[in-house]
Design a protein around this motif. Structure first.
Motif, short mmCIF file in Angstrom:
data_model
loop_
_atom_site.label_atom_id
_atom_site.label_comp_id
_atom_site.label_asym_id
_atom_site.label_seq_id
_atom_site.Cartn_x
_atom_site.Cartn_y
_atom_site.Cartn_z
N GLU A 9 -17.42 24.25 -1.00
CA GLU A 9 -18.38 23.53 0.12
C GLU A 9 -17.57 23.51 2.28
O GLU A 9 -18.16 23.71 2.33
N ILE A 10 -16.57 23.29 1.79
CA ILE A 10 -15.70 22.75 2.64
C ILE A 10 -14.65 24.16 3.45
O ILE A 10 -13.94 24.40 2.18
N VAL A 11 -13.91 24.01 3.74
CA VAL A 11 -12.90 25.11 4.26
C VAL A 11 -12.26 24.29 5.63
O VAL A 11 -13.08 24.03 6.34
N ILE A 12 -10.57 23.64 5.73
CA ILE A 12 -10.14 23.56 6.45
C ILE A 12 -8.91 24.26 7.59
O ILE A 12 -8.27 24.35 6.39
N GLY A 13 -8.35 23.86 8.20
CA GLY A 13 -7.32 25.16 8.71
C GLY A 13 -6.38 23.92 8.96
O GLY A 13 -6.83 22.63 9.29
N PRO A 14 -5.66 24.12 10.03
CA PRO A 14 -4.46 23.43 10.55
C PRO A 14 -4.22 22.44 11.49
O PRO A 14 -3.86 21.46 11.62
N SER A 15 -5.59 23.17 11.93
CA SER A 15 -6.39 22.35 13.17
C SER A 15 -7.49 21.14 13.50
O SER A 15 -7.61 20.90 13.81
N SER A 16 -7.87 21.32 11.76
CA SER A 16 -9.21 20.87 10.77
C SER A 16 -9.36 19.78 10.91
O SER A 16 -8.14 19.41 10.57
N LYS A 17 -10.30 18.93 11.49
CA LYS A 17 -10.42 17.74 11.01
C LYS A 17 -10.10 16.81 9.48
O LYS A 17 -11.34 17.56 9.07
N VAL A 18 -9.77 16.24 8.93
CA VAL A 18 -9.44 16.34 7.33
C VAL A 18 -10.96 15.21 7.26
O VAL A 18 -11.39 13.81 7.43
N PRO A 19 -11.86 16.27 6.01
CA PRO A 19 -13.25 15.02 6.21
C PRO A 19 -13.40 14.60 5.33
O PRO A 19 -12.09 14.03 4.27
N LYS A 94 2.12 22.01 8.12
CA LYS A 94 0.82 21.42 9.06
C LYS A 94 0.25 20.69 8.56
O LYS A 94 -0.85 19.72 8.33
N LEU A 95 -0.77 21.59 7.74
CA LEU A 95 -2.19 21.37 7.04
C LEU A 95 -1.14 20.64 6.20
O LEU A 95 -3.11 19.77 5.54
N ILE A 96 -0.57 20.98 5.17
CA ILE A 96 -0.50 20.09 3.65
C ILE A 96 -0.40 18.52 4.69
O ILE A 96 -0.64 17.06 3.93
N ASN A 97 0.61 18.31 5.38
CA ASN A 97 0.64 16.96 5.57
C ASN A 97 0.25 16.46 6.68
O ASN A 97 -0.42 15.37 6.57
N ASN A 98 -1.18 16.91 7.25
CA ASN A 98 -2.56 16.43 7.61
C ASN A 98 -3.64 16.22 6.55
O ASN A 98 -3.86 14.89 6.16
#
Length: 196
Positions: A9-19, A94-98
């Motif tokens: 349903e959701i895919v996020i990358g390093p610069s994406s806002k975490v939903p 960055k992705l993981i920490n975010n």
């Protein structure tokens, strides 16, 4: 647990806002090539929802699988794949920490390790990162159970527990995606957490 419906349903990358999903999130972490996609597909009773690749480190995004319209499996990209650039490793960090800093809906973390081998330094680092930065003690799923002899099981589980310095209360579940061994036990743990 009966899986009636599942979808990416959701895919996020390093610069994406975490939903903020307002649903319980079960986070799946593990080294590249540990069998994460196979675990997810077997768990969801889907053959190809999570892409299984012969090329470790293929996943570069965090993927949210909505299950029974009730909770999410959140697939974190595998770590420890050597053949990526420094820039890609920086993006991974960055992705993981975010995600871990900003997700408000983490319910449980499931860490996959390969039962055939002693956990690597990166496994140790990931385990310590989870414990020290999220406050969770992950459930350990020891994959590729079908690749070892039954007589080796206790020794392999002890090795994982000793190498990662797990507490006595930490749950370790040996698991085979090929034979679906202990899948029912994993479902039972999820059911218990979901119903809490």
């Amino acid at each position: 647990m009966l899986i009636k419906k599942s979808e990416l349903e959701i895919v996020i990358g390093p610069s994406s806002k975490v939903p903020i999903t307002h649903k319980k999130e079960f986070v799946i972490v593990g080294k590249s090539n540990v069998g994460k996609s196979s675990f997810i597909n077997v768990f969801l009773n889907r053959k190809k929802l999570a892409r299984v690749s012969n090329t470790p480190g293929k996943t570069r995004t965090i993927n949210y699988y909505l299950v029974n319209e009730k909770f999410y499996l959140v697939d974190i990209p595998g770590y420890g794949y050597a053949k990526v650039s420094k820039n890609e490793k920086d993006n991974w960090n960055k992705l993981i920490n975010n995600y871990f800093q900003n997700s408000k809906d983490i319910e449980e973390i499931i860490m996959l390790v390969d039962i055939r081998h002693s956990p690597t330094k990166l496994d140790e680092q990931m385990y310590q990162f989870i414990v020290n930065n999220t406050g969770y003690e992950p459930i350990i799923v020891a994959t590729k159970l079908d690749k070892i002899k039954k007589s080796e099981l206790d020794e392999k589980l002890k090795c994982i527990r000793d190498t990662l310095f797990l507490t006595e209360s930490c749950i370790i579940i040996p698991f085979s995606a090929t034979k679906k061994e202990n899948l029912t036990k994993i479902y039972e743990i999820f059911d218990k957490i979901i119903d809490e």
